[in-house]
Design a protein around this motif. Structure first.
Motif, PDB file in Angstrom:
ATOM      1  N   THR A 194      -5.143  -8.100  -4.095  1.00  0.00           N
ATOM      2  CA  THR A 194      -3.679  -8.130  -4.062  1.00  0.00           C
ATOM      3  C   THR A 194      -3.114  -6.818  -3.533  1.00  0.00           C
ATOM      4  N   ASP A 195      -3.669  -5.715  -3.986  1.00  0.00           N
ATOM      5  CA  ASP A 195      -3.213  -4.399  -3.515  1.00  0.00           C
ATOM      6  C   ASP A 195      -3.425  -4.255  -2.013  1.00  0.00           C
ATOM      7  N   GLU A 196      -4.590  -4.693  -1.544  1.00  0.00           N
ATOM      8  CA  GLU A 196      -4.882  -4.563  -0.116  1.00  0.00           C
ATOM      9  C   GLU A 196      -4.009  -5.496   0.723  1.00  0.00           C
ATOM     10  N   THR A 218      -1.438  -4.236   3.543  1.00  0.00           N
ATOM     11  CA  THR A 218      -1.453  -4.790   4.891  1.00  0.00           C
ATOM     12  C   THR A 218      -0.042  -5.134   5.351  1.00  0.00           C
ATOM     13  N   TYR A 219       0.704  -5.848   4.530  1.00  0.00           N
ATOM     14  CA  TYR A 219       2.052  -6.234   4.912  1.00  0.00           C
ATOM     15  C   TYR A 219       2.996  -5.036   4.959  1.00  0.00           C
ATOM     16  N   ARG A 220       2.779  -4.083   4.066  1.00  0.00           N
ATOM     17  CA  ARG A 220       3.622  -2.891   4.061  1.00  0.00           C
ATOM     18  C   ARG A 220       3.482  -2.130   5.379  1.00  0.00           C
ATOM     19  N   GLN A 271      -8.826  -0.662   7.854  1.00  0.00           N
ATOM     20  CA  GLN A 271      -9.763  -0.710   6.725  1.00  0.00           C
ATOM     21  C   GLN A 271      -9.234  -1.644   5.636  1.00  0.00           C
ATOM     22  N   ALA A 272      -7.954  -1.521   5.306  1.00  0.00           N
ATOM     23  CA  ALA A 272      -7.353  -2.395   4.297  1.00  0.00           C
ATOM     24  C   ALA A 272      -7.362  -3.836   4.770  1.00  0.00           C
ATOM     25  N   TYR A 273      -7.017  -4.029   6.045  1.00  0.00           N
ATOM     26  CA  TYR A 273      -6.999  -5.381   6.609  1.00  0.00           C
ATOM     27  C   TYR A 273      -8.401  -5.976   6.624  1.00  0.00           C
ATOM     28  N   PHE A 274      -9.394  -5.158   6.908  1.00  0.00           N
ATOM     29  CA  PHE A 274     -10.765  -5.649   6.987  1.00  0.00           C
ATOM     30  C   PHE A 274     -11.308  -6.020   5.608  1.00  0.00           C
TER      31      PHE A 274
END
Length: 352
Positions: free
Chosen positions: A193-195, A199-201, A222-225
């Motif tokens: 959820t945090d990632e 990503t959207y942020r 990295q977060a998207y992956f």
């Protein structure tokens, strides 16, 4: 620096100007002193070509030193100084030569020195003004209309990115993954959820940015992956090998996301046939994004909007071209990195 497209002016215009100048200003004097009209006109054409070609170098020099629209006053001043010094010097020395040698069969009076120096300015100044007006208009047109075009490309990039991230299919997969994680692994679900939020942020934050640093893009990817890894497990991998010296360089915002999304979209992703993404730099300041190929079977040809969008941005930013290469085993995109010095030269404030 723009190339001077003045072939016909140099071949026809300048010689014709020399002929007209001789007829208007010196024909009566030459006739009174029984100077051959052919000889006088031939020498006048030669003098005109010599004078213009040397003054033309001043135009080339000023454009190279002061190429932008903002530096137009400096460019004009440079040309005026160049034209004045060179024209006065050449015409004086030439007149002095005719005077000392009595080339025309008579000594040159003092008044003729002044006339011979002033007359060329009646032709040089209007011609140079036309050159400068055309140069200024060309650059203004390019700056204005290509700036508008880049705004549209930037908007298309935003829409394309939001579409790829926020489309129902992506949301469905992400929420389905999250839903299955909550009862099985609450800690991982919280991390997911945090990632997803990160990503959207980042997507929302970069909507108004044409360029982002490579370090920012790598942090985002990295977060998207991690989202993709949670979804595909061992079926997808990411390898990053970026020299630290390039982390503060720039690339168009969301470029890496578009390339990763493109790879996932067009390749089969599974534990048996993992998709391996590699992001690395070379020694010449390029970023390379590479993935192995295991193409999905599709009846419809891909419009490749993501790749075309990236290529268009680099072109409109006057950067080296994006190089795309493909073999039977891999697909690679080479992206030029933009240094802070180059970034400072780009007028990005008008593009957001």
């Amino acid at each position: 620096m723009d190339r001077l497209n003045d072939k016909w002016l140099r071949i026809v215009g300048v010689p014709l100007t020399g002929v007209l100048a001789n007829l208007v200003f010196f024909d009566a004097q030459n006739e009174a002193n029984e100077v051959s009209r052919l000889t006088a006109m031939t020498l006048s054409v030669g003098e005109s070509l010599l004078l213009w070609e040397t003054n033309r170098l001043g135009i080339l020099f000023s454009r190279k030193k002061f190429p932008s629209i903002k530096s137009t006053p400096s460019r004009i001043v440079t040309q005026v100084v160049w034209f004045t010094l060179l024209t006065v010097t050449l015409r004086y020395l030439l007149t002095y030569f005719y005077d000392v040698t009595q080339f025309w069969g008579y000594p040159i009076p003092s008044r003729a020195y002044l006339i011979n120096i002033i007359v060329p300015f009646f032709f040089i100044i209007p011609i140079a003004a036309i050159y400068e007006a055309m140069y200024f208009y060309r650059h203004w047109y390019r700056s204005h209309f290509e700036g508008e075009k880049l705004k549209k490309e930037h908007l298309q990039s935003q829409l394309l990115s939001l579409k790829s991230q926020l489309n129902p299919h992506f949301l469905f997969n992400s929420l389905s993954t999250l839903s299955s994680l909550i009862p099985e692994n609450p800690i991982l679900a919280e991390k997911f959820t945090d990632e997803l939020s990160d990503t959207y942020r980042y997507v929302l934050k970069t909507q108004d940015k044409v360029l982002s640093t490579l370090n920012e893009e790598l942090s985002f990817i990295q977060a998207y992956f991690h989202l993709l890894e949670t979804r595909f497990g061992e079926g997808i991998r990411l390898e990053v090998d970026v020299h630290s010296q390039f982390e503060d360089f720039y690339i168009p915002s969301l470029t890496l996301q578009l390339l990763v999304e493109n790879a996932v979209k067009h390749n089969t992703v599974s534990d048996k046939t993992p998709l391996v993404m590699k992001i690395f730099t070379d020694d010449t300041g390029n970023l390379l994004v590479k993935n192995n190929l295991n193409k999905k079977v599709s009846r419809m040809a891909s419009p490749q909007m993501g790749l075309r969008n990236i290529i268009s941005k680099y072109k409109l930013l006057n950067q080296p071209e994006v190089i795309i290469s493909q073999s039977a085993e891999s697909f690679q995109v080479q992206l030029p990195l933009i240094s802070a010095q180059e970034m400072a030269k780009l007028k990005l404030s008008d593009l957001v």
